[in-house]
Write an enzyme that holds these catalytic residues in place. Structure first.
Site, short mmCIF file in Angstrom:
data_model
loop_
_atom_site.label_atom_id
_atom_site.label_comp_id
_atom_site.label_asym_id
_atom_site.label_seq_id
_atom_site.Cartn_x
_atom_site.Cartn_y
_atom_site.Cartn_z
N ASP A 186 -2.84 4.59 -2.54
CA ASP A 186 -3.76 5.35 -1.51
C ASP A 186 -4.32 6.47 -2.19
O ASP A 186 -3.61 7.45 -2.37
CB ASP A 186 -3.25 5.47 -0.03
CG ASP A 186 -4.17 5.94 0.77
OD1 ASP A 186 -5.11 5.07 1.35
OD2 ASP A 186 -3.77 7.09 1.22
N HIS A 216 -10.66 -2.30 4.96
CA HIS A 216 -10.12 -1.79 6.35
C HIS A 216 -11.11 -0.36 6.55
O HIS A 216 -10.85 0.15 7.81
CB HIS A 216 -8.69 -1.48 6.54
CG HIS A 216 -8.38 -0.42 5.52
ND1 HIS A 216 -8.24 -0.73 4.19
CD2 HIS A 216 -7.70 0.76 5.67
CE1 HIS A 216 -7.74 0.44 3.75
NE2 HIS A 216 -7.34 1.44 4.59
N ASP A 217 -11.49 0.08 5.87
CA ASP A 217 -12.31 1.43 5.95
C ASP A 217 -13.76 1.41 5.93
O ASP A 217 -14.30 2.32 5.98
CB ASP A 217 -12.02 2.38 4.68
CG ASP A 217 -10.59 2.92 4.74
OD1 ASP A 217 -10.00 2.77 5.73
OD2 ASP A 217 -9.97 3.40 3.59
N ASP A 227 0.75 -1.32 -0.11
CA ASP A 227 0.10 -0.13 0.12
C ASP A 227 1.07 1.24 0.13
O ASP A 227 1.65 1.51 0.86
CB ASP A 227 -0.79 -0.13 1.46
CG ASP A 227 -2.04 0.78 1.19
OD1 ASP A 227 -2.28 1.65 0.47
OD2 ASP A 227 -3.36 0.24 1.76
N GLU A 285 -6.84 3.85 -5.40
CA GLU A 285 -8.11 3.96 -4.93
C GLU A 285 -8.69 5.28 -5.52
O GLU A 285 -8.06 6.32 -5.07
CB GLU A 285 -7.89 4.27 -3.31
CG GLU A 285 -9.16 4.38 -2.42
CD GLU A 285 -8.79 4.81 -1.04
OE1 GLU A 285 -9.52 4.58 0.04
OE2 GLU A 285 -7.65 5.52 -0.86
O1 TEU Z 1 -8.88 5.90 2.52
C1 TEU Z 1 -9.12 7.35 1.83
C2 TEU Z 1 -10.45 7.88 2.04
O2 TEU Z 1 -11.09 8.89 1.82
C3 TEU Z 1 -11.43 6.74 2.75
O3 TEU Z 1 -11.75 5.54 2.40
C4 TEU Z 1 -11.78 7.07 4.09
O4 TEU Z 1 -11.53 5.94 4.96
C5 TEU Z 1 -13.14 7.78 4.37
O5 TEU Z 1 -13.24 8.89 3.73
C6 TEU Z 1 -13.55 7.65 5.55
O6 TEU Z 1 -14.89 8.13 5.54
C7 TEU Z 1 -7.45 5.90 2.56
C8 TEU Z 1 -7.17 4.78 3.38
O7 TEU Z 1 -7.76 3.61 2.97
C9 TEU Z 1 -7.67 5.25 4.85
O8 TEU Z 1 -7.47 4.02 5.58
C10 TEU Z 1 -6.80 6.18 5.11
O9 TEU Z 1 -7.35 7.00 6.51
C11 TEU Z 1 -6.99 7.35 4.31
O10 TEU Z 1 -6.55 7.09 2.89
C12 TEU Z 1 -5.75 8.64 4.37
O11 TEU Z 1 -4.55 7.98 3.86
#
Ligand code: TEU
Length: 542
Positions: free
Chosen positions: A195, A319-320, A95, A245
């Site tokens: 990311d 994970h989100d 990642d 992403e």
């Molecule tokens: O996530 C990006 C992101 O904007 C989302 O999926 C975020 O978790 C969501 O807006 C919350 O409501 C990525 C990663 O997957 C995440 O874990 C990180 O926190 C984020 O980027 C920042 O690096």
């Protein structure tokens, strides 16, 4: 690498397997379970960030891109993981978080010392008339600007104040990124997950009067140029897999990012389907998912990405996101049927399927009821903000239990004894590990785990499921999601009941098909047949 033939398994290392008793998972823990993953049949492991980090955002606040956080192990452990995975035909996907660094990163520390080279690695703006540079809101709540008195300037952070956005306009930053990618390629890494990559090119720094600023930095003016630069400098001739992403991007944009001729990425994640339970498109709300909208999204994405020459990454959770079973299926009475049905959707749509750890054994949301049980910065901020807006505590706790990112971050349930750790887990284990665990799933021939094994095998050996066109069916049906996949003379038909009640299947030609897979043991294909709760059929035209 041929994206259509890959099956990616996402590991959240912190919650996969602890081998030291620290309560945190580690790299040796992943090595320990490589045979489990090989038996499952996956070809690639995506690890969320394992780099040194103060962990203000679960490792997405990277303090050093080319090292391993001691909490996870050493570089030797990582090399062992790459080698052991390779022996089993599995690649490692890292990642890479290049929109921002942690404020603990050496570059940011030098920037704060006033070193002009490193100051220009980040984005600094003056306030005006006593106001912030712009009125944009950070993704975790609050403004995106943090004031530094000694410079009388603000730095930009789209996420937490400890995650400072990198200045991609600066060619030196882009060179640093290439160096990092080459470093890991030399270690034998076989893939990268980028990311929030469509946020790296900021457009105009203007106040937003219709939103929270997203339109000024999402899919910005130079993202394609930057991605192509990465490709040209790092990926030419490499046999790897890349995914970006792209949370809110359209099919047009995602196709641009992923068309092979553009030489940017192999595929893109979009999150539109994961907003079908956002009331008024707001995350911190409580609502049942809108099935019709979900179906329309799946159909339009599958059809349009093909028309536009792009490639999709297919997933229900990460994970989100909360656990898909609790959100789109059933986490009690029909857990097995629903788990298999959701898996069948991921493996029969057009794109590369991703499994999030625990999905293959039907893990559910933990049902936390107390704020102390949460760890995630976003959830804790959301609690504070909802409280400030006068939302009653009970309602906040319900919303968190449905939407918190921690729902997916509880430890992997290996067995009834909680062998994730011998110590105290950093976040509580979901209290149903006695019945829902990998050991039980492997022992039960009728388990979700074994169904996933078959789905993976099917996908790997089925050109029509890999490449075939999608033809949506029964588009207005209130509880069935159905589609054909067609490749030359080959045709498959998929039918999924998304609810816990029976429904008549209005497909008169159903007897022209054979069953390939089904989540009930005794399905008879008959015109006018009834689909049972969460019944899911994968059929092939005779
Ligand atoms: O996530 C990006 C992101 O904007 C989302 O999926 C975020 O978790 C969501 O807006 C919350 O409501 C990525 C990663 O997957 C995440 O874990 C990180 O926190 C984020 O980027 C920042 O690096």
């Amino acid at each position: 690498m041929e994206a259509a033939k890959e099956v990616v398994y996402q590991i959240y290392p912190k919650s996969f397997q602890d081998t030291t008793g620290s309560g945190l998972g580690d790299l040796q823990g992943i090595i320990k379970h490589l045979d489990y993953l090989k038996d499952l049949g996956v070809t690639m492991l995506w690890l969320t960030p394992i780099y040194p980090s103060p962990q203000n955002d679960g490792g997405y606040d990277v303090a050093d891109y080319c090292a391993i956080d001691p909490a996870y192990g050493t570089m030797e452990d990582f090399e062992e993981l790459v080698a052991e995975a390779k022996k089993r035909g599995i690649g490692i996907m890292l990642d890479v978080v290049f929109n921002h660094t942690s404020t603990e990163h050496e570059w940011f520390k030098k920037a704060m010392e006033g070193d002009p080279k490193y100051k220009n690695y980040y984005i600094w703006k003056k306030g005006h008339d006593g106001k912030l540079p712009t009125n944009w809101e950070s993704k975790f709540g609050g403004p995106v600007w943090e004031y530094v008195p000694k410079f009388d300037e603000y730095y930009l952070h789209l996420f937490d104040p400890t995650q400072a956005d990198l200045n991609w306009e600066n060619p030196e930053v882009r060179e640093e990124v290439y160096k990092v990618l080459k470093f890991w390629l030399d270690k034998g890494v076989k893939g990268f997950r980028f990311d929030v990559i469509n946020e790296i090119s900021k457009g105009a720094y203007e106040d937003d009067f219709i939103g929270v600023g997203k339109r000024f930095y999402t899919d910005g003016p130079k993202v394609n140029e930057y991605l192509h630069g990465i490709y040209e400098n790092c990926f030419v001739g490499q046999d790897i897999l890349t995914v970006g992403e792209m949370s809110t991007a359209t099919t047009e944009r995602c196709a641009e990012y992923t068309k092979p001729e553009n030489e940017e990425l192999d595929m893109a994640f979009n999150f539109h389907h994961l907003k079908t339970d956002y009331a008024g498109k707001e995350k911190w709300t409580s609502m049942d998912f809108d099935f019709q909208e979900l179906k329309e999204l799946f159909n339009s994405w599958d059809v349009e990405m093909e028309e536009k020459g792009g490639w999709n990454a297919l997933f229900w959770t990460c994970h989100d996101q909360p656990r898909a079973l609790s959100r789109f299926g059933s986490d009690d009475k029909f857990r097995k049927q629903a788990g298999k049905m959701l898996g069948a959707v991921s493996f029969t749509r057009r794109g590369t399927p991703y499994i999030y750890q625990g999905e293959e054994i039907g893990m559910t949301d933990p049902g936390f009821t107390d704020l102390d049980q949460y760890r995630d910065v976003e959830s804790l901020n959301a609690h504070r903000i909802m409280k400030e807006h006068g939302v009653p505590e009970e309602k906040i706790m319900r919303i968190l239990s449905e939407k918190s990112r921690d729902n997916a971050r509880t430890p992997m349930q290996w067995d009834a004894q909680g062998s994730f750790t011998t110590g105290t887990p950093w976040i509580e284990i979901t209290p149903n590990q006695e019945t829902i665990n990998a050991e039980e799933s492997q022992a039960d021939p009728d388990s979700i785990y074994h169904y996933y094994q078959q789905l993976i095998e099917l996908k790997k050996n089925s050109p029509v499921l890999q490449e075939g066109s999608t033809k949506p069916l029964l588009e207005d049906h209130p509880q069935i999601y159905a589609y054909r996949r067609v490749l030359g003379a080959e045709e498959m038909l998929m039918v999924h009941n998304f609810y816990g009640t029976d429904t008549r299947l209005p497909l008169e030609d159903i007897e022209e098909y054979d069953i390939v897979m089904s989540n009930y043991p005794d399905t008879q294909l008959k015109a006018g047949m009834t689909l049972r709760p969460y019944e899911s059929l994968i059929l092939k035209k005779k």
